[in-house]
Design an enzyme around this catalytic site. Structure first.
Site: not given
Length: 800
Positions: A671, A714
């Protein structure tokens, strides 16, 4: 028997050599005149009939090819619609899961949800917007800026539908004008429920009709052809050519929904459109898993235009040839009538015979038992070039063609037993050439000799030879067209380019026997062609590959044919190979996909050759289109990595392989840290740039066998087959360091350092199923976030 002997029989009495000839009456038969007329009439009718049958067969083959092309295109478009709706459904599920029942939606959660919706919209070009509406039709969260004043959507048909139906399945609405953007869209929605199951609103994805319009415009269906996307209830969602007036029209009373769809999910037919009244050939296909139908239709006038032109040309040629044969036949019939009259006169009397023989256009001979002429009529000078006096001194057997002499001897022996017969042989003219003589023979027992009436049938034999050659050519062409048809049936079924090349290498040498050649394919984006198949005696001399600039055909965009006369430029890739040769580009849908190279001269007007090239071209472009569509369905458009759908399929396969081979397997859950703050500071365009750069670094850091995917937003996931926990941590650290040390710059603005938090999960320590492994990786990722970000954490499941 001597060289001049034509038959054997009892010795001839020399005293009878000047005796008047006695003739036996001929058996009653139809006059040769009428038989000639019947033969010519049958020949003309057969020629016209064969051409008509050939053209009708060509029409049936053309219609079959049209149905095959439209069915293949309908299948490709159906797969594209399925992929688009599966992506949309996955996005709606994800948004619905994030929203829940809306009770925990504070300002921060709303902003996060909005950011996720904006990210999904940016990731998938087909999506115009994402909306969550409450039970009153008011927007709660959208991916587009909130309009002022805010719209209410409770009047939309899809809202009424979900309010009245408890199911939460996907619903495809009609084509409508968007209240937000004013553009035409297709609405795809799911129902939202409260915890008690009551109606809590709708989550909606709007798909821009421009997405389908641009995609459909890439296919050439002619000026009057159509591509139609229809909902299961018969309502038109999209139609090429695009006309707003047709959107939403019902096709329930049209032939597809009324007559064809009840019989099966796919099919084809020739019908008249219920929308514009134009007759077309169409193929249709139901879209798998969704209430949609794809219809691809070509105008019958446009589709059969080339066949009609060929039919007029072919029938005109056949009729002209028939008229020519009829003219020759009438001339032959007139001669036959003269011969019939001559034969009738011979039976009357010796005097009548003499009178007829002296004036007949046919050659009348009297032969003794040894085959030596004792009398020749004056027409001998016209037919064979000899005056009757000198002719009777020549050995007749020496004038007969050596190949025909044994057969003539056998016939004369049979005539000596049966009394009559006929023979068609070649006899040498005084000028040295051979002519064909059709000879009627009768045996005269009293004279122990033969009476022969011969006529020149060279022109008739020439016509018969031309007819035989034409028949052989037609048989060869029918065989060639049959092979092309068989190849055309198999090429669309090829799974990949290897099978495609094998099929071409199998059929082309049969279609063009004795012709060496090769099949070359373009390497995407490099302007280079690679040889995938070669055949013939000189296959080893053909280059394994060459640049497109080395071929005149590819430079000019049309076939390049080089003969042996040196009047044409030779391609650089041809080298010193034999000539003539032809380079034929494989072009379909305005795309050059490859090259067919043949070591033979090709006629540009040869319809069979053009059909062969068109068949290979269309099938090759369709194969590439199928491969492109599959690649698009498993790749993330922004980063170029595999998408979540592919991840879910791949992780199951890799877990099964690891269990079978008893090898380790690790998963990295990744992430980007503080990504929302980056978006807020630099904008979503900069955020997309950062995600694309991270995707590039991911692809560069890992091996070819590793599977790097964009999990969503993301978040990224990497599957590491064969990697234990230590190896996975080491490679995760390498990735983290590479990203942390990378300079992210967008539009000359320094974005600053971007860091990653990475969670590691290993099979079987952290789970033995896909869900367990991904959950363990998520926990490790969360622990990395909690520990301060920009780090790698593993074994969270065991620690918990």
């Amino acid at each position: 028997m001597s060289a001049g002997t034509l038959g054997a029989g009892p010795p001839v009495d020399p005293s009878r050599s000047d005796r008047a000839m006695a003739l036996l009456p001929f058996r009653t038969r139809a006059p040769l005149y009428w038989r000639s007329l019947v033969f010519v009439a049958l020949a003309c009718l057969s020629l016209v009939g064969l051409e008509g049958f050939r053209q009708w067969t060509a029409r049936e083959n053309r219609i079959e090819a049209i149905y095959r092309e439209t069915a293949n295109l309908a299948g490709s478009l159906s797969q594209q619609a399925t992929n688009s709706l599966q992506i949309t459904d996955a996005v709606l599920r994800d948004i619905a899961d994030r929203y829940g029942d809306g009770s925990a939606l504070d300002d921060d959660a709303r902003q996060r949800l909005r950011a996720a919706m904006v990210g999904r919209t940016a990731s998938f070009p087909l999506l115009q917007g994402l909306f969550i509406m409450d039970e009153h039709g008011d927007p709660v969260v959208t991916s587009v800026p909130d309009p002022q004043p805010r719209f209410n959507y409770s009047d939309r048909a899809y809202f009424d539908y979900h309010r009245g139906h408890a199911e939460i399945s996907l619903h495809i609405g009609e084509a409508v004008l968007s209240k937000t953007s004013g553009n035409w869209i297709i609405t795809v929605t799911r129902r939202l429920n409260k915890p008690d199951g009551s109606f809590n609103g709708v989550v909606l994805a709007s798909i821009s009709l421009d997405f389908f319009k641009r995609f459909y415009d890439g296919f050439d269906v002619g000026e009057r052809g159509v591509i139609t996307l229809v909902r299961g209830d018969g309502r038109i969602l999209m139609r090429k050519p695009f006309e707003e007036a047709t959107l939403g029209k019902s096709m329930l009373n049209g032939p597809v929904f009324r007559d064809l769809l009840p019989r099966g999910p796919t099919g084809n037919a020739e019908t008249v459109s219920s929308i514009d009244g134009i007759r077309r050939f169409l193929s249709f296909r139901r879209v798998e898993d969704f209430p949609l139908v794809i219809i691809v239709a070509l105008s019958t006038d446009e589709a059969l235009a080339s066949w009609r032109a060929a039919t007029w040309q072919g029938m005109g040629t056949a009729i002209a040839l028939s008229l020519f044969l009829a003219y020759l036949g009438l001339a032959m019939a007139r001669q036959a009538r003269q011969r019939d009259r001559a034969e009738q006169a011979v039976t009357a009397s010796e005097a009548s015979y003499r009178l007829l023989a002296e004036n007949a256009s046919d050659l009348v001979l009297k032969l003794d038992a040894d085959g030596q002429p004792t009398y020749a009529s004056p027409s001998c000078a016209d037919i064979l070039g000899y005056e009757p006096g000198p002719f009777v001194t020549l050995p007749y057997g020496g004038l007969v063609h050596p190949d025909d002499l044994p057969r003539l001897l056998a016939i004369m022996k049979a005539v000596a037993k049966n009394g009559h017969g006929s023979a068609t042989t070649r006899v040498r003219h005084r000028k040295g050439h051979y002519i064909w003589l059709e000879t009627s023979l009768r045996y005269i027992p009293a004279e122990r000799g033969f009476i022969a009436a011969a006529r020149d049938v060279s022109e008739r034999r020439a016509v018969e030879d031309r007819l035989a050659a034409t028949s052989r050519a037609l048989d060869e062409r029918r065989h060639r067209i049959d092979l092309i048809g068989r190849m055309a049936q198999r090429l669309p079924c090829c799974r990949d380019i290897r099978e495609f090349s094998v099929t071409v290498e199998c059929f082309v040498p049969q279609i063009l026997p004795g012709v060496a050649g090769a099949f070359y394919l373009f390497t995407a984006g490099k302007g280079h062609l690679d040889r995938l198949a070669a055949w013939g005696d000189t296959a080893a001399l053909m280059p394994a590959g060459f640049e497109a600039e080395d071929c005149w055909a590819l430079r000019r965009g049309q076939g390049h044919i080089v003969g042996t006369d040196g009047a044409e430029l030779v391609c650089s890739h041809h080298g010193s190979q034999p000539r003539p040769y032809a380079c034929l580009p494989l072009v379909a849908q305005e795309k050059t996909a490859g090259l067919l190279y043949l070591q033979t001269a090709v006629d540009p007007a040869d319809r069979d050759m053009n059909m062969l090239v068109e068949t290979i071209s269309l099938a090759l472009v369709n194969l590439q289109l199928r491969e492109d569509l599959r690649e698009q369905s498993i790749r993330d458009a922004l980063t170029g990595l595999f998408n979540r759908r592919y991840l879910e399929e791949a992780i199951e396969l890799e877990i099964a392989r690891a269990g079978r081979d008893n090898t380790p397997l690790s998963v990295l859950m990744i992430d980007a840290d503080h990504f929302k703050r980056l978006n807020d500071s630099f904008g979503h365009e900069a955020g997309d740039h950062v995600l694309a750069e991270i995707g590039r670094l991911l692809a560069a850091q890992f091996r070819a066998g590793d599977i790097a995917c964009r999990y969503g937003g993301e978040e990224f996931t990497v599957i590491l087959p064969g990697a234990g926990q230590a190896d996975a941590r080491r490679r995760a650290e390498q990735l983290r360091a590479a990203v942390a040390g990378h300079a992210f710059v967008h539009q000359d603005r320094d974005i600053g350092q971007v860091t990653l938090s990475i969670g590691v999960a290993t099979l079987p320590e952290d789970g033995d199923t896909a869900d367990a492994l991904l959950t363990s990786g998520d926990k490790a990722l969360y622990a990395a976030k909690q520990a301060g970000r920009n780090r790698v954490v593993a074994r969270v499941a065991a620690a918990a």
